[in-house]
Enzyme design. Structure first.
Site, PDB file in Angstrom:
ATOM      1  N   GLU A   1      45.532  51.545  32.505  1.00  0.00           N
ATOM      2  CA  GLU A   1      45.909  52.700  33.426  1.00  0.00           C
ATOM      3  C   GLU A   1      46.808  53.529  33.425  1.00  0.00           C
ATOM      4  OE1 GLU A   1      41.395  53.021  35.458  1.00  0.00           O
ATOM      5  OE2 GLU A   1      43.887  53.150  36.651  1.00  0.00           O
TER       6      GLU A   1
ATOM      7  N   SER B   1      39.849  50.694  45.470  1.00  0.00           N
ATOM      8  CA  SER B   1      39.904  51.901  46.335  1.00  0.00           C
ATOM      9  C   SER B   1      40.355  51.860  47.699  1.00  0.00           C
ATOM     10  CB  SER B   1      38.293  51.797  45.807  1.00  0.00           C
ATOM     11  OG  SER B   1      37.285  52.823  47.018  1.00  0.00           O
TER      12      SER B   1
ATOM     13  N   HIS C   1      31.187  52.107  16.854  1.00  0.00           N
ATOM     14  CA  HIS C   1      30.951  52.802  17.866  1.00  0.00           C
ATOM     15  C   HIS C   1      30.342  52.903  18.615  1.00  0.00           C
ATOM     16  CE1 HIS C   1      30.447  54.787  13.717  1.00  0.00           C
ATOM     17  NE2 HIS C   1      30.284  53.331  13.921  1.00  0.00           N
TER      18      HIS C   1
ATOM     19  N   LYS D   1      36.827  46.525  45.514  1.00  0.00           N
ATOM     20  CA  LYS D   1      36.579  46.915  43.858  1.00  0.00           C
ATOM     21  C   LYS D   1      38.405  47.050  43.602  1.00  0.00           C
ATOM     22  CE  LYS D   1      35.599  51.026  41.810  1.00  0.00           C
ATOM     23  NZ  LYS D   1      36.513  51.442  40.715  1.00  0.00           N
TER      24      LYS D   1
END
Length: 462
Positions: free
Chosen positions: A326, A313, A183, A319
């Site tokens: 992805e 980014s 969970h 970053k």
């Protein structure tokens, strides 16, 4: 203006680009279907050329074609198969006539023209190249052939590579313990080796499922011709064509036992697409696990660091994003969408013929291609190179109040819950709180609450 030549078919004359190998029927389809700008996949066209090549051999064996005619067709197919500009001769849009007749005639015209040039004779698209065939049995056969070859040469090797990569990392990280999660909440400890073994089992199960479909894919509708009855195809044509093609492609293709089902339905393609969807689900799960474990590095889980492949980014310096997981997740989404399309298309078997064959071919091969490429990228650019942030993992692991679960058999669930809640509230290691709240000695608590020991299954009794 581009130079053209005049071609003629049963509907009359039409202008065709002068350099094009195709003829009138192909040009009509080009004019009729300016829909997506996407032709059928190259794997499909290659399979179609192999069918035409093998059919020419079979028709010669059965004395339907002379040796010079058959030889010219075979030579033309070989030249096309070796041509890096192959697809320029096959421009017809995926969204065409549902039987794929336009693409079948495209091949017949291209081969006939080239064979005529090579053989110094006149060969006809319908009478010679398409002899003993129909679009209605050729196109379903090419769906099976192209999918079978794509599985064998592209997707299954890629999945096997991924499974081996995962197994290698599982062995390497077998003794590295981390907090398990259910969970998305802290749960009992688990090792990286155990986590990765789950991924590996997913991939290997998909390989078994795909392998089970190969025998169905290798059964072809060839010989059924127009409606499955085999009109205009001599006895033995289907078997001979399959034999010649099997020799050429080094894969055992055979005629289907029932051409009516093979032409009227696409159940095999629908079933295969379902397995491809399952592969996509597996890759999505693995990709999301990687993304979560890599999240942060400060405000997320920060358990692993994926290879840094590119700036993440355009505005935030330094970053770095989990780009391979992805990308894989987007591929998985596309494959799931393809499966929905194939399922709908599979329902379009009206009487003796499915009439969404080009769409099924396109989406099925797209799924196989995408999954194979992504599986290799996931292995080589994500799983093989991630590093584990052990200090951060250990810090969280020993402070995990859920470790109190191991005390249940000794102090009971309710008392263990009190220990866990106090440890969490005070931000203290569970062993310290348990020592204060129970009569269990420190050495026993350290043994019971050792995260690594909690990842071991009890030994089976003899």
């Amino acid at each position: 203006m581009k130079r053209t030549r005049t071609e003629k078919d049963s509907m009359g004359e039409i202008e065709v680009p002068f350099e094009a190998l195709y003829g009138a029927q192909t040009q009509r389809a080009v004019n009729n279907f300016p829909v997506s700008g996407q032709p059928l996949p190259q794997r499909f066209i290659i399979s179609l050329l192999h069918v035409k090549r093998a059919a020419a051999q079979a028709n010669h064996d059965l004395k339907g074609l002379s040796a010079p005619m058959s030889g010219a067709i075979i030579k033309a197919c070989d030249q096309l198969l070796d041509d890096p500009e192959l697809m320029t001769h096959f421009p017809i849009d995926v969204f065409q006539t549902g039987s794929g007749t336009s693409t079948n005639m495209n091949a017949n015209e291209v081969i006939a023209r080239l064979a005529s040039q090579l053989g110094g004779m006149t060969l006809q698209p319908n009478d010679h190249v398409n002899q003993s065939q129909s679009s209605n049995d050729v196109i379903p056969s090419c769906i099976h052939i192209s999918a079978s070859l794509a599985l064998h040469h592209h997707l299954m090797p890629a999945l096997l590579h991924l499974a081996k990569c995962i197994d290698g990392r599982a062995d390497e990280l077998a003794e590295v313990c981390k907090t398990g999660r259910t969970h998305l909440m802290d749960a009992m400890p688990i090792t990286f080796g155990q986590v990765l073994s789950g991924w590996s089992t997913q991939i290997k199960a998909n390989l078994v499922r795909l392998e089970s479909q190969q025998s169905m894919l290798q059964q072809l509708a060839l010989g059924g011709t127009a409606v499955g009855t085999g009109v205009n195809a001599p006895a033995g044509f289907a078997s001979l064509t399959c034999r010649h093609m099997s020799d050429e492609l080094q894969m055992a293709f055979i005629p289907t036992d029932n051409a009516y089902a093979a032409m009227a339905t696409q159940d095999v393609a629908v079933a295969l697409s379902g397995i491809l969807r399952t592969c996509a689900v597996s890759l999505m799960k693995i990709s999301n696990d990687l993304r979560w474990m890599n999240s942060g590095p400060l405000a997320g889980l920060g358990e692993i660091v994926l290879p840094e492949l590119q700036p993440g980014s355009s505005i935030m310096p330094g970053k770095v994003n989990p780009v391979i997981p992805e990308s894989t997740a987007m591929v998985a989404a596309q494959v799931m969408g393809n499966d929905a399309t194939i399922g709908i298309a599979g329902q379009s078997g009206n009487f003796e013929l499915n009439v969404m064959l080009p769409l099924i071919a396109s989406r099925l091969l797209d799924s196989i291609e995408l999954l194979g490429s992504s599986a290799r990228l996931l292995a080589d650019k994500a799983i093989s190179g991630f590093t584990v942030n052990e200090p951060h993992i250990q810090e969280a692991l020993f402070r995990n109040p859920i470790l109190a679960t191991a005390l249940n058999p000794h102090i009971g669930y309710l008392k263990a819950a009190e220990v866990a809640k106090r440890a969490y509230k005070e931000g203290r290691p569970i062993v310290e709180v348990a020592e204060q709240m129970t009569d269990l000695p420190r050495n026993q608590l350290e043994e019971l609450l050792n995260p690594m020991s909690l990842t071991r299954k009890p030994e089976k009794k003899d």
